[in-house]
Design a protein around this motif. Structure first.
Motif, short mmCIF file in Angstrom:
data_model
loop_
_atom_site.label_atom_id
_atom_site.label_comp_id
_atom_site.label_asym_id
_atom_site.label_seq_id
_atom_site.Cartn_x
_atom_site.Cartn_y
_atom_site.Cartn_z
N ILE A 89 2.78 -5.25 -8.25
CA ILE A 89 3.72 -5.29 -7.11
C ILE A 89 4.11 -3.86 -6.76
O ILE A 89 4.66 -3.14 -7.58
CB ILE A 89 4.98 -6.11 -7.48
N ASN A 90 3.83 -3.46 -5.51
CA ASN A 90 4.16 -2.09 -5.05
C ASN A 90 4.78 -2.20 -3.65
O ASN A 90 4.32 -1.63 -2.69
CB ASN A 90 2.88 -1.23 -5.04
N VAL A 91 5.86 -3.00 -3.58
CA VAL A 91 6.40 -3.38 -2.27
C VAL A 91 7.48 -2.44 -1.73
O VAL A 91 7.94 -2.61 -0.59
CB VAL A 91 6.95 -4.83 -2.29
N GLY B 255 9.11 8.08 5.83
CA GLY B 255 9.81 8.84 4.78
C GLY B 255 9.38 10.29 4.72
O GLY B 255 9.53 11.04 5.69
N CYS B 256 8.80 10.65 3.59
CA CYS B 256 8.52 12.07 3.30
C CYS B 256 7.74 12.79 4.41
O CYS B 256 8.18 13.84 4.88
CB CYS B 256 7.70 12.22 2.02
N ILE B 257 6.59 12.24 4.77
CA ILE B 257 5.69 13.00 5.67
C ILE B 257 6.32 13.21 7.05
O ILE B 257 6.44 14.34 7.51
CB ILE B 257 4.30 12.33 5.75
N THR C 265 0.84 -1.21 0.00
CA THR C 265 0.00 0.00 0.00
C THR C 265 0.87 1.25 0.00
O THR C 265 0.68 2.17 0.80
CB THR C 265 -0.95 0.03 1.22
N GLY C 266 1.90 1.27 -0.87
CA GLY C 266 2.76 2.45 -0.98
C GLY C 266 2.04 3.58 -1.70
O GLY C 266 0.84 3.80 -1.50
N GLN C 267 2.75 4.26 -2.57
CA GLN C 267 2.20 5.45 -3.22
C GLN C 267 1.48 5.15 -4.52
O GLN C 267 0.92 6.04 -5.14
CB GLN C 267 3.32 6.46 -3.45
C1 LIG Z 1 13.73 9.28 5.03
C2 LIG Z 1 13.06 9.33 3.69
C3 LIG Z 1 12.55 10.52 3.22
C4 LIG Z 1 11.94 10.57 1.99
N1 LIG Z 1 11.48 11.78 1.55
C5 LIG Z 1 10.91 11.87 0.33
C6 LIG Z 1 10.41 13.10 -0.14
O1 LIG Z 1 10.49 14.12 0.53
N2 LIG Z 1 9.82 13.14 -1.36
C7 LIG Z 1 9.69 12.02 -2.13
O2 LIG Z 1 9.15 12.10 -3.23
N3 LIG Z 1 10.16 10.83 -1.71
C8 LIG Z 1 10.76 10.72 -0.50
N4 LIG Z 1 11.20 9.51 -0.05
C9 LIG Z 1 11.00 8.32 -0.91
C10 LIG Z 1 9.56 7.82 -0.80
O3 LIG Z 1 9.24 7.60 0.55
C11 LIG Z 1 9.33 6.55 -1.62
O4 LIG Z 1 9.87 6.74 -2.89
C12 LIG Z 1 7.83 6.31 -1.71
O5 LIG Z 1 7.34 5.95 -0.43
C13 LIG Z 1 7.43 5.29 -2.77
O6 LIG Z 1 7.33 4.07 -2.27
P1 LIG Z 1 6.56 2.87 -2.96
O7 LIG Z 1 5.23 3.26 -3.48
O8 LIG Z 1 7.48 2.24 -3.90
O9 LIG Z 1 6.35 1.86 -1.74
P2 LIG Z 1 6.46 2.08 -0.18
O10 LIG Z 1 5.92 3.40 0.22
O11 LIG Z 1 7.81 1.73 0.27
O12 LIG Z 1 5.41 0.99 0.32
C14 LIG Z 1 5.56 -0.37 0.09
C15 LIG Z 1 4.61 -1.12 0.99
O13 LIG Z 1 4.64 -2.51 0.64
C16 LIG Z 1 4.56 -3.29 1.82
N5 LIG Z 1 5.12 -4.61 1.52
C17 LIG Z 1 6.41 -4.91 1.18
N6 LIG Z 1 6.53 -6.22 0.93
C18 LIG Z 1 5.31 -6.78 1.13
C19 LIG Z 1 4.81 -8.09 1.03
N7 LIG Z 1 5.58 -9.10 0.67
N8 LIG Z 1 3.51 -8.31 1.33
C20 LIG Z 1 2.70 -7.28 1.68
N9 LIG Z 1 3.12 -6.01 1.78
C21 LIG Z 1 4.41 -5.76 1.50
C22 LIG Z 1 5.39 -2.48 2.82
O14 LIG Z 1 5.06 -2.81 4.14
C23 LIG Z 1 5.00 -1.05 2.47
O15 LIG Z 1 3.91 -0.60 3.22
C24 LIG Z 1 11.81 9.41 1.20
C25 LIG Z 1 12.29 8.19 1.66
C26 LIG Z 1 12.92 8.15 2.89
C27 LIG Z 1 13.45 6.83 3.38
#
Ligand SMILES: Cc1cc2nc3c(=O)[nH]c(=O)nc-3n(C[C@H](O)[C@H](O)[C@H](O)COP(=O)(O)OP(=O)(O)OC[C@H]3O[C@@H](n4cnc5c(N)ncnc54)[C@H](O)[C@@H]3O)c2cc1C
Length: 458
Positions: free
Chosen positions: A137-139, A45-47, A11-13
């Motif tokens: 896949i959004n892990v 992360g961001c928030i 449930t990422g972005q």
């Molecule tokens: C400290 C920090 C600051 C950041 N600041 C910024 C910013 O200011 N601006 C910006 O644009 N980006 C920022 N980022 C980057 C940003 O947070 C990520 O790029 C963004 O969250 C995108 O993530 P995502 O959608 O790939 O998945 P994520 O947000 O990482 O979510 C993935 C989800 O999948 C779940 N998951 C994983 N594996 C499994 C599985 N096998 N089964 C079920 N669930 C699973 C996880 O628990 C998680 O909830 C920051 C990152 C960090 C670490």
């Protein structure tokens, strides 16, 4: 076995918006989350970091009260429990919003647990099997923890465990001088910690141009943060009252002893525990899932979105991945990853807004280009705000006059960069900006002046 139109893992972005789109189309979808709803951006992360950057900024301005004409009785002291409580409240609101949003979607099954592939069409969670023709896949990813000497002998922090810190580290040693490391370094310095950054490369934020990297270094050093570059062989060891980070630095003392150490040395995709081999999904050697220009993996019917595909490492790139996948599926709008223009910000204060190519990338590409730079100290709005650090830098193509890339390091840089980014999307020549009337007093009103300074690369 439960049959669905689509399964979303994570449930990422990207995942929640995609689930909403399936739901709105009347399709049955399951979304699976193993930890906190909203993923990295919302929870670690961001928030939360931008919330803490805001606390640090408020303290910084309060310390400069005399410059602005006010005094504060006594020292500016942080109450780190309240800083954390504010951060938890803001981040918690988003976390709750994502969960509630998903749970109230029609046709959407929310599953809590760790998902693994069983086959190209089936996923297992808590021993229950879900089947669908389409799997997304959004892990996301997590902080990398490299096998450096001493790593198992000492406690260390990452961006995730930092979220639980409700005290002021006496001396925070930040290993890694890139985006995450720099944001934590400056905020903790402003909270009152001693801070040292240890970076193995020859420059901070090494992928930026030298002048931008140097200006960032000057900004943080002016606040008393120590910077150790060229730390080639980093190792950790116990030290009285904390941790010693051994660096073998070319620059500065070889060892840095601190009370706490934060590892900010990159991210690792969460793909090693998905049983991707059972579905036949290919990754690169770092574990990033290989995808095509529309984010489909090598297995038809399986897509990878967000940080885990290695095509972006930001919230906006993950959300844009969702838009690409959803529009291709539901709107027959043939969107592609290659249509997007690189853009991001570094949230130190003042922030760095970036779009397109760097000057050094343009130089290596060999194309004819023009360059202009303008110091923020010449921008009246920056003066009025007492925030004159940084510079504006723009590169344009000498033939088409289109903007190739820009950096705005300075007050409001994270917002103003969008003027240039949108010009890039419009494929408009920079001369359009020169004829536009901008609002006074703003930083953006100087963009026509910056454009007038464009000169061929020397
Ligand atoms: C400290 C920090 C600051 C950041 N600041 C910024 C910013 O200011 N601006 C910006 O644009 N980006 C920022 N980022 C980057 C940003 O947070 C990520 O790029 C963004 O969250 C995108 O993530 P995502 O959608 O790939 O998945 P994520 O947000 O990482 O979510 C993935 C989800 O999948 C779940 N998951 C994983 N594996 C499994 C599985 N096998 N089964 C079920 N669930 C699973 C996880 O628990 C998680 O909830 C920051 C990152 C960090 C670490």
């Amino acid at each position: 076995m439960k049959h669905l139109d689509a399964i979303i893992i994570g449930t990422g972005q990207a995942g929640p918006s995609l689930a909403a789109r399936f739901s709105a189309a009347g399709k049955a979808v399951a979304i699976i989350e193993r930890h906190k709803f909203g993923g990295t951006c919302v929870n670690t992360g961001c928030i939360p970091t931008k919330t803490m950057v805001a606390s640090a900024y408020a303290a910084h301005v309060a310390r400069r009260g005399a410059e602005f004409g006010f005094s504060v009785n006594g020292d500016i002291c942080m109450d780190m429990r309240r800083v954390k409580a504010r951060k938890d409240a803001i981040s918690g609101r988003s976390n709750k919003g994502v969960e509630e949003g998903l749970r109230t979607l029609e046709n959407c099954t929310v599953v809590q647990g760790h998902a693994r592939f069983q086959s190209p069409r089936t996923v297992v969670v808590n021993k229950e099997v879900f089947e669908a023709d389409k799997i997304y896949i959004n892990v996301g990813g997590r902080a990398s923890v490299p096998e450096m000497p001493g790593i198992h002998d000492v406690p260390f922090l990452t961006n995730s465990s930092m979220m639980e810190v409700d005290f002021l580290p006496e001396h925070l040693v930040v290993v890694g001088g890139s985006y995450v490391g720099l944001e934590f370094a400056q905020m903790y310095r402003r909270f009152g910690s001693e801070v040292t950054i240890v970076e193995k490369g020859p420059a901070l934020i090494g992928r930026e141009d030298e002048d931008i990297s140097q200006a960032v270094r000057e900004i943080i050093e002016a606040e008393g943060i120590r910077v150790r570059l060229n730390a080639k062989c980093i190792s950790l060891a116990k030290h009285e009252g904390g941790v010693a980070v051994r660096t073998q630095c070319v620059e500065g003392e070889p060892d840095v002893s601190g009370s706490h150490v934060l590892l900010a040395v990159g991210r690792t995709p969460n793909t090693s525990d998905l049983d991707l081999d059972r579905a036949g999904v290919a990754t690169d050697k770092y574990g990033y899932i290989l995808v095509d220009d529309q984010l489909q993996t090598n297995v038809p019917g399986i897509w990878a979105l967000g940080d885990c595909n290695g095509r972006g490492a930001f919230t906006h790139t993950s959300y844009n991945d969702y838009e690409i996948v959803a529009d291709n599926l539901f709107s027959a709008d043939h969107r592609r990853v290659s249509d997007r223009i690189q853009a991001y910000a570094l949230y130190i204060d003042p922030p760095l807004g970036r779009c397109g190519m760097t000057e050094s990338e343009i130089r290596s590409s060999g194309r004819r280009a023009l360059l202009a730079k303008y110091a923020m100290s010449r921008v009246s709005r920056a003066y009025e705000k007492g925030e004159t650090q940084g510079l504006i830098k723009v590169c344009v193509d000498a033939e088409t006059k289109q903007i190739l890339g820009a950096a705005i390091l300075g007050t409001g840089g994270d917002e103003i960069i969008h003027v240039l980014l949108d010009m890039m999307y419009a494929k408009a020549p920079y001369t359009v900006i020169q004829r536009a009337m901008h609002i006074h007093p703003t930083v953006a009103e100087y963009l026509p002046t910056v454009m007038a300074k464009l000169e061929p690369f020397t």
